[in-house]
Write a protein that holds these residues in place. Structure first.
Motif, short mmCIF file in Angstrom:
data_model
loop_
_atom_site.label_atom_id
_atom_site.label_comp_id
_atom_site.label_asym_id
_atom_site.label_seq_id
_atom_site.Cartn_x
_atom_site.Cartn_y
_atom_site.Cartn_z
N ILE B 147 0.84 -1.20 0.00
CA ILE B 147 0.00 0.00 0.00
C ILE B 147 0.87 1.24 0.00
O ILE B 147 0.69 2.17 -0.79
CB ILE B 147 -0.93 0.00 1.23
N ARG B 148 1.91 1.24 0.88
CA ARG B 148 2.77 2.43 0.97
C ARG B 148 3.55 2.64 -0.32
O ARG B 148 3.74 3.76 -0.75
CB ARG B 148 3.71 2.30 2.16
N GLU B 149 4.01 1.52 -0.92
CA GLU B 149 4.82 1.67 -2.13
C GLU B 149 3.96 2.18 -3.29
O GLU B 149 4.38 3.04 -4.06
CB GLU B 149 5.48 0.33 -2.50
N ILE B 150 2.71 1.64 -3.41
CA ILE B 150 1.84 2.06 -4.51
C ILE B 150 1.48 3.53 -4.37
O ILE B 150 1.62 4.31 -5.32
CB ILE B 150 0.55 1.19 -4.55
N ILE B 151 1.01 3.93 -3.19
CA ILE B 151 0.57 5.32 -3.03
C ILE B 151 1.76 6.28 -3.03
O ILE B 151 1.72 7.36 -3.61
CB ILE B 151 -0.25 5.51 -1.73
N GLY B 152 2.86 5.86 -2.39
CA GLY B 152 3.97 6.79 -2.21
C GLY B 152 4.92 6.87 -3.40
O GLY B 152 5.54 7.90 -3.63
N ASN B 153 5.03 5.75 -4.13
CA ASN B 153 6.06 5.72 -5.16
C ASN B 153 5.50 5.33 -6.53
O ASN B 153 6.19 5.40 -7.53
CB ASN B 153 7.15 4.72 -4.72
N GLY B 154 4.24 4.85 -6.55
CA GLY B 154 3.63 4.44 -7.82
C GLY B 154 4.18 3.13 -8.36
O GLY B 154 4.01 2.83 -9.54
N THR B 155 4.83 2.35 -7.52
CA THR B 155 5.38 1.07 -7.97
C THR B 155 4.98 -0.04 -7.00
O THR B 155 4.57 0.23 -5.88
CB THR B 155 6.92 1.09 -8.03
N ILE B 156 5.08 -1.30 -7.48
CA ILE B 156 4.97 -2.42 -6.55
C ILE B 156 6.01 -3.44 -6.95
O ILE B 156 6.14 -3.78 -8.11
CB ILE B 156 3.54 -3.02 -6.51
#
Lengths: 190, 198
Positions: B147-156
């Motif tokens: 969740i943090r990576e998707i919202i914060g960095n746009g990646t997974i």
């Protein structure tokens, strides 16, 4: 000047709880009331400074000369656990008043990952003995500051309303998040 | 108590991260990228499995009065093994997780399971409990990290999900995002627990 930098960095910029996530359990668990937060904070400052002094001596006078640095984790945790026990026994005998104030928090500190974490970080940062003790005491003060702030907010929050589903840990964590956001404003201070 | 129930206990009903709220420090600190969540989870599962196994094996010889220091020595031994292995084979992950690898030793999930489960149950059930709790912890922190990576960095897992130049909420991979994501996830799990009664 070097010392002042270490102190400001440890208390405000790299706050141990709000920026480095060490010692979250007591931060969430013992922050219900300001008075208990202050007691716990005092105990942490004391134990942390003492633990860093002892672990510094062990690291540079025992582990490094013998070439057994890989034993760091296991020796540090045992030393910290026994140190807390010794402090408890001595305080009980020498200063019953202080023991009354800090006593119940001391056993909790053994499982406080901030104490072990800061001991390891001080070694990694290559601090000398005095810097190491100053760094750990300042970190303890930062821990106290964060906890007293959160306790103050939580005391007020009990009097006002917030969504029922957020009761307990969720609202405390979101509050801590906002505090952490505020502390990010200190970035670049030093 | 069936074997299956012991294994699945840690996944949802007593999930260490969202329900028992143990091991909060690594859950908040390393969840900046999904891969860190998997790495931290795997390391913790390994330690949990072997400390549970050895404590269950040795429980009849461990005197009650000195059990906590002995548990800590057993746990610290496996943490040292994980530390050295990760340093040798996964240096990138080792650097990303930093001080939180030696700190697995004070992760309350491990000592908690030793105290609450392994010292009272057979070797087989203790292994199952260790695996179940370990997977529960891994799933929880990987979910949070995703969740943090998707919202914060746009990646997974490092794969780009957004168009070039799309704005992300950088706050979520910074410290405040960790507290806020964790808070809302616990609230959601509490709600689901009430609805589905698990």
């Amino acid at each position: 000047m070097e010392m002042i930098n270490i102190i400001i960095l440890a208390i405000l910029v790299n706050n141990v709880v709000l920026a480095q996530f060490l010692g979250i359990c007591p931060f969430l668990g013992v922050s219900g009331k300001i008075s208990t937060a202050v007691g716990m904070g005092g105990a942490v400052v004391f134990v942390m400074a003492l633990a860093n002094l002892v672990t510094y001596i062990i690291q540079f006078f025992i582990l490094v000369p013998l070439g057994v640095e890989f034993m760091q984790t296991i020796t540090f945790i045992l030393v910290i656990a026994s140190l807390v026990q010794i402090v408890e026994i001595i305080l009980k005998k020498v200063s019953p008043g202080l023991y009354q104030a800090l006593g119940i928090y001391l056993p909790l500190i053994t499982t406080n990952c901030a104490v072990l974490g800061i001991a390891i970080l001080a070694v990694q940062k290559n601090y000398n003995m005095i810097e190491s003790v100053v760094y750990s005491a300042a970190t303890g003060i930062g821990f106290t500051l964060a906890m007293v702030l959160l306790a103050g907010i939580r005391e007020q929050m009990e009097l006002t309303g917030y969504p029922k589903g957020m009761k307990g840990f969720p609202i405390t964590l979101v509050t801590a998040g906002l505090l952490s956001l505020a502390f990010m404003g200190f970035a670049g201070l030093v | 108590m069936s074997a299956l129930k012991t294994l699945t206990n840690g996944l949802l009903k007593e999930n260490p991260t969202f329900v028992l709220v143990l091991g909060t420090c690594p859950s908040l600190a390393v969840t900046t990228a999904a891969i860190n969540g998997i790495g931290m989870g795997a390391a913790t599962t390994f330690v949990l499995l072997f400390s549970n196994l050895f404590i269950a094996l040795l429980k009849n010889w461990i005197p009650n009065k000195v059990r906590i220091p002995l548990f800590i020595v057993i746990i610290a031994t496996f943490v040292t093994i994980v530390d050295l292995v990760m340093q040798a084979y996964t240096p990138d992950l080792y650097n990303a997780l930093g001080v939180f690898i030696p700190l697995i030793v004070v992760n309350c999930i491990i000592l908690g399971r030793a105290e609450a489960f392994a010292q009272k149950n057979s070797v087989f059930y203790s292994i199952l409990d260790g695996i179940g709790m370990g997977i529960g912890f891994t799933m929880a922190i990987t979910l949070m990290a995703s969740i943090r990576e998707i919202i914060g960095n746009g990646t997974i897992f490092g794969i780009h999900l957004l168009a070039d130049g799309a704005k992300t909420v950088l706050l979520f991979i910074m410290p405040p995002g960790a507290f806020i994501t964790y808070g809302f996830l616990i609230a959601i799990v509490n709600r689901l627990k009430k609805i589905y009664n698990f």
